[in-house]
Write a protein that holds these residues in place. Sequence first.
Motif, PDB file in Angstrom:
ATOM      1  N   GLU A  16      12.382 -14.309  26.795  1.00  0.00           N
ATOM      2  CA  GLU A  16      12.547 -12.951  26.290  1.00  0.00           C
ATOM      3  C   GLU A  16      11.676 -12.686  25.062  1.00  0.00           C
ATOM      4  N   GLU A  17      11.464 -13.715  24.242  1.00  0.00           N
ATOM      5  CA  GLU A  17      10.696 -13.545  23.012  1.00  0.00           C
ATOM      6  C   GLU A  17       9.200 -13.437  23.280  1.00  0.00           C
ATOM      7  N   GLN A  18       8.652 -14.366  24.064  1.00  0.00           N
ATOM      8  CA  GLN A  18       7.214 -14.378  24.316  1.00  0.00           C
ATOM      9  C   GLN A  18       6.826 -13.538  25.532  1.00  0.00           C
ATOM     10  N   GLY A  19       7.818 -13.129  26.318  1.00  0.00           N
ATOM     11  CA  GLY A  19       7.537 -12.362  27.524  1.00  0.00           C
ATOM     12  C   GLY A  19       7.488 -13.255  28.750  1.00  0.00           C
TER      13      GLY A  19
ATOM     14  N   ARG B 193      -5.446  -6.668  29.364  1.00  0.00           N
ATOM     15  CA  ARG B 193      -5.321  -8.021  28.833  1.00  0.00           C
ATOM     16  C   ARG B 193      -4.007  -8.168  28.072  1.00  0.00           C
ATOM     17  N   GLU B 194      -3.356  -9.286  28.284  1.00  0.00           N
ATOM     18  CA  GLU B 194      -2.091  -9.577  27.605  1.00  0.00           C
ATOM     19  C   GLU B 194      -1.958 -11.079  27.500  1.00  0.00           C
ATOM     20  N   LYS B 195      -1.727 -11.574  26.322  1.00  0.00           N
ATOM     21  CA  LYS B 195      -1.723 -13.016  26.124  1.00  0.00           C
ATOM     22  C   LYS B 195      -0.582 -13.685  26.875  1.00  0.00           C
ATOM     23  N   ILE B 196      -0.848 -14.916  27.298  1.00  0.00           N
ATOM     24  CA  ILE B 196       0.063 -15.668  28.150  1.00  0.00           C
ATOM     25  C   ILE B 196       1.112 -16.370  27.298  1.00  0.00           C
ATOM     26  N   PRO B 197       2.394 -16.363  27.724  1.00  0.00           N
ATOM     27  CA  PRO B 197       3.396 -17.158  27.000  1.00  0.00           C
ATOM     28  C   PRO B 197       2.927 -18.599  26.836  1.00  0.00           C
ATOM     29  N   GLU B 198       3.089 -19.136  25.634  1.00  0.00           N
ATOM     30  CA  GLU B 198       2.532 -20.446  25.321  1.00  0.00           C
ATOM     31  C   GLU B 198       3.593 -21.542  25.290  1.00  0.00           C
TER      32      GLU B 198
ATOM     33  N   GLU C 127       0.640 -18.476  18.056  1.00  0.00           N
ATOM     34  CA  GLU C 127      -0.505 -17.845  18.693  1.00  0.00           C
ATOM     35  C   GLU C 127      -0.443 -18.114  20.191  1.00  0.00           C
ATOM     36  N   LEU C 128      -0.416 -17.043  20.989  1.00  0.00           N
ATOM     37  CA  LEU C 128      -0.333 -17.199  22.433  1.00  0.00           C
ATOM     38  C   LEU C 128      -1.732 -17.416  23.013  1.00  0.00           C
ATOM     39  N   ARG C 129      -1.759 -17.971  24.204  1.00  0.00           N
ATOM     40  CA  ARG C 129      -3.032 -18.331  24.828  1.00  0.00           C
ATOM     41  C   ARG C 129      -3.728 -17.102  25.405  1.00  0.00           C
TER      42      ARG C 129
END
Length: 358
Positions: free
Chosen positions: A74-77, A145-150, A156-158
């Motif tokens: 839920e936090e990182q998506g 573009r949307e950063k990937i859950p890490e 910092e997301l990937r």
Amino acid sequence: MCLRVLNNLNNDYPVTGRNMNWFRPIEANLFQFPKGLHKQGLSLAKASKLQLDPSMIFNWQSKFASVVTMMGDEEQGFATVDGMNAEGLVVNVLYDTPATYGKPNYQDKHSNISILRWPQYILDCFKNVTQVIKYAESNSLQLIREKIPEGAGAKELRQDKIHLAVSDAAGRSAVIEIKKGKLSVYAGKENQIVTNEPDYPTQLAILTYWQYLWGKTKPAIATPIFTAPGGISPTQSFERAAFYLTLSQAVENHDDVIAQTRAFMANGAIPFAFNPSQKQYATCTRWTNLAVHKAGQYSFINPLNMMPVWLRVSADIANCAKVKLISVNTELQIVDNHRELQGDMLSYLQPCKEPYKS
């Protein structure tokens, strides 16, 4: 890095395997989705950040039920990274180092979709590889573009560099890469193996070289060399998977094809805690997915939980539900691989909200 292998040696029983390799421990869930859901391609929070009016977001209604692996929380998506729909179409999402997106164009209404939700759209709306190719060759959607859950509490997301591999119940295959914001499609049953780099035409060129050494091309080498590289680089994983797939015989029944494909994936996996550079987080195979196209069985194999789990995807899935397969407590740095879970996950499913609901 990640590896996808389509075992279509026996076209009556195609099976797609995929190794998910990742640096950090990351949450993973199996979701099931019924058909008929209304979904949106971008969260309202992301649209607001981009100063996009909600009318600019692409929306769709799912035509097919699906079972998918989502990573994140839920936090990182959440990101759909793998899955199969009720028609037997499989989508595998792999990191793609050479991907280039170009400058986005946000002008068209009802056209913008997150790169993380795009794979779910493919599963929801197309029944086979032929339909996906037709769509991709005339794509009018703007991939956002949307950063990937890490995972593991990363600040910092990937970066969101991905490509897609699709396969279906007829043993067809295609690879879709993003080059300067446009989709490039490489279609053919021979496109069985995909990894993160280099770009796919170069992967195919590498394959031609090795198939010559193995005596599988014309003109044929007089003295074939039956060897393949070790190591864990994407290129080495590609070559090793090609070695076993190219020199294997087709097997004649459903169970043997599954066992054969699982062995292919094991040969391309990176062991847990393999860390030659002594980094804080080392890449390893976090899980393996096996999709049995015609039987509708979608499996998740966690190397830290010896028993595979699975769900069956069918047109009569009635509700959104999920089961958590890997949990990560970021504060305590504890990973729970849920070793109590074994076999069919149907009875473990819990009702949930649709994460991409419009």
